[in-house]
Structures are given as C-alpha cells and as structure tokens.
Design an enzyme around this catalytic site. Structure first.
Site, PDB file in Angstrom:
ATOM      1  N   HIS A  66      -1.644   4.961   5.797  1.00 33.12           N
ATOM      2  CA  HIS A  66      -0.316   5.100   5.186  1.00 33.12           C
ATOM      3  C   HIS A  66      -0.161   4.108   4.043  1.00 33.12           C
ATOM      4  CE1 HIS A  66       0.650   5.709   9.687  1.00 33.12           C
ATOM      5  NE2 HIS A  66       0.593   6.923   9.154  1.00 33.12           N
ATOM      6  N   HIS A  68       2.522   1.449   3.165  1.00 29.25           N
ATOM      7  CA  HIS A  68       3.668   0.748   3.755  1.00 29.25           C
ATOM      8  C   HIS A  68       4.468   0.093   2.637  1.00 29.25           C
ATOM      9  CE1 HIS A  68       2.754   0.749   8.292  1.00 29.25           C
ATOM     10  NE2 HIS A  68       1.937   1.632   7.743  1.00 29.25           N
ATOM     11  N   HIS A  84       6.570   2.381   7.011  1.00 31.36           N
ATOM     12  CA  HIS A  84       6.025   3.348   6.048  1.00 31.36           C
ATOM     13  C   HIS A  84       6.906   3.376   4.795  1.00 31.36           C
ATOM     14  CE1 HIS A  84       3.986   5.881   9.430  1.00 31.36           C
ATOM     15  NE2 HIS A  84       3.666   4.608   9.471  1.00 31.36           N
ATOM     16  N   HIS A  92       9.209  10.798   9.437  1.00 28.75           N
ATOM     17  CA  HIS A  92       7.756  10.736   9.391  1.00 28.75           C
ATOM     18  C   HIS A  92       7.168  12.126   9.645  1.00 28.75           C
ATOM     19  CE1 HIS A  92       3.716   9.237   9.851  1.00 28.75           C
ATOM     20  NE2 HIS A  92       3.607   9.929  10.964  1.00 28.75           N
ATOM     21  N   HIS A 101       7.087  10.952   4.915  1.00 27.84           N
ATOM     22  CA  HIS A 101       7.325   9.779   4.077  1.00 27.84           C
ATOM     23  C   HIS A 101       6.418   9.839   2.841  1.00 27.84           C
ATOM     24  CE1 HIS A 101       8.274   7.694   8.143  1.00 27.84           C
ATOM     25  NE2 HIS A 101       9.391   8.154   7.608  1.00 27.84           N
ATOM     26  N   ASP A 104       2.916   8.818   3.783  1.00 33.32           N
ATOM     27  CA  ASP A 104       2.224   9.502   4.892  1.00 33.32           C
ATOM     28  C   ASP A 104       0.959  10.225   4.421  1.00 33.32           C
ATOM     29  OD1 ASP A 104       4.121   8.594   6.657  1.00 33.32           O
ATOM     30  OD2 ASP A 104       5.194  10.513   6.818  1.00 33.32           O
ATOM     31  N   HIS A 144      -4.887   2.224  10.458  1.00 40.38           N
ATOM     32  CA  HIS A 144      -4.498   1.957  11.851  1.00 40.38           C
ATOM     33  C   HIS A 144      -5.654   2.133  12.825  1.00 40.38           C
ATOM     34  CE1 HIS A 144      -0.089   1.565  11.367  1.00 40.38           C
ATOM     35  NE2 HIS A 144      -0.266   2.367  10.326  1.00 40.38           N
ATOM     36  N   ARG A 161      -2.705  -2.309  13.360  1.00 44.92           N
ATOM     37  CA  ARG A 161      -3.073  -2.251  11.936  1.00 44.92           C
ATOM     38  C   ARG A 161      -4.402  -2.980  11.767  1.00 44.92           C
ATOM     39  NH1 ARG A 161       3.002  -2.989   9.201  1.00 44.92           N
ATOM     40  NH2 ARG A 161       4.027  -1.603  10.709  1.00 44.92           N
TER      41      ARG A 161
END
Ligand code: CU
Ligand code: ZN
Length: 168
Positions: A66, A68, A84, A92, A101, A104, A144, A161
């Site tokens: 993603h 962030h 995000h 999401h 998002h 995403d 992730h 993360r």
C-alpha cells in the site's frame, strides 16, 4: 544580439525539462525485525505514473502493498507512516473496484527465494503535482507480512509491516 539568443535557448531548455519524464529512485528498508530489502523506481510520462518494485528477502507467498499517508519510516514497526493514503475518504478495497483507497495497490507475490517484482501503472497518481489528491510525494510504501483480503476495514487484514519506503 548574442546574449538574447542565449537566453532564448535556455528558456526553451527549461520548458522542455519541466514537461518531460520524472524519475525517482528509492531504497526499500526492512521493518519489524525482518531483512526485507530492495528498491523502487517511479516515473511519470504525461499523466501516467509507473512504479517498478524489486523486493528481496520476503517470506514466499503474497504480501499486501500500500501507499500509506506519511513519508516517515522511523518507527521500528513502520506505524509512523500512518494508515492507508486515502484522500477521498473511501473504504478500503481492491484497486479500481467500487471502493478503494488511493494507496490500495494490492498484493505482491514473492517466489520460493523470497523475491518479488511488481510493475504498476496509473493515471490516478502524479509525482509532485499540485493536486494533493494525486501527489505521491510525502507518502510511504508499506509491504506487509500477510496478503490483503480487499474487504477488512480499514487495513485489508494485512498483518505487520515488513518493509518501508519514504517517498520524498
Ligand atoms: Cu498497508
Ligand atoms: Zn486501503
């Protein structure tokens, strides 16, 4: 007349530079005690931004990726990057489905050696433009531990993360 001619040439050169391709290269740093590493390149041609990612030392399998909201990888677990990137206040989800998002991107797939590559193109982003609903400068990339399920709110249930990039 020579100085004026030179100024004209310089002005043309600046104009060409400002509307040609933008290229940015970043290092991917490990987080949460992993050894995940790699690099990412962004370029923009016209309205289209291309992201090319090369990642090493992932666990084999799928990993959510993603953008962030903050270019701050200082926390050992990467939580300093916030949630995000979501300038539209959307739910999401999966990229370019009914809700998602702006960060995403989806999932990366690491092979048996823990290596993953991804090439992602979109005209929904820009590199350093004045439209803050599109500008990726000042955001972060997070990779992730787990895969994005595309429906759990607001995270996709993607786990910890494991890698971070500050897009500056
Ligand atoms: Cu994330
Ligand atoms: Zn999201």
């Amino acid at each position: 007349m020579k100085p004026i001619f030179l100024l004209g040439v310089l002005g043309a050169a600046v104009a060409v530079t400002s509307c040609s391709t933008q290229n940015k290269h970043y290092t991917i740093y490990p987080k949460s005690g992993t050894n995940t590493q790699g690099y990412v390149d962004f370029s923009q041609k016209g309205k289209e931004v291309t992201m090319k990612l090369n990642v090493y030392n992932l666990k084999p399998g799928e990993h959510a990726i993603h953008l962030h909201e903050k270019a701050d990888c200082s926390a050992t677990d990467g939580t300093s990057t916030g949630g995000h990137w979501n300038p539209a206040g959307a739910q999401h989800g999966k990229w370019e489905t009914e809700h998602f998002h702006m960060g995403d991107i989806g999932n990366l797939k690491a092979d048996a050696n823990g290596t993953a590559q991804l090439e992602f193109k979109t005209d929904k982003w820009c590199i350093g433009c004045s439209d803050e609903s599109k500008n990726i400068i000042g955001k972060a990339i997070i990779i992730h531990a787990d895969k994005d399920d595309f429906h759990t709110q607001p995270t996709g249930n993607a786990g910890g993360r494991v890698a971070c990039v500050e897009i500056k």
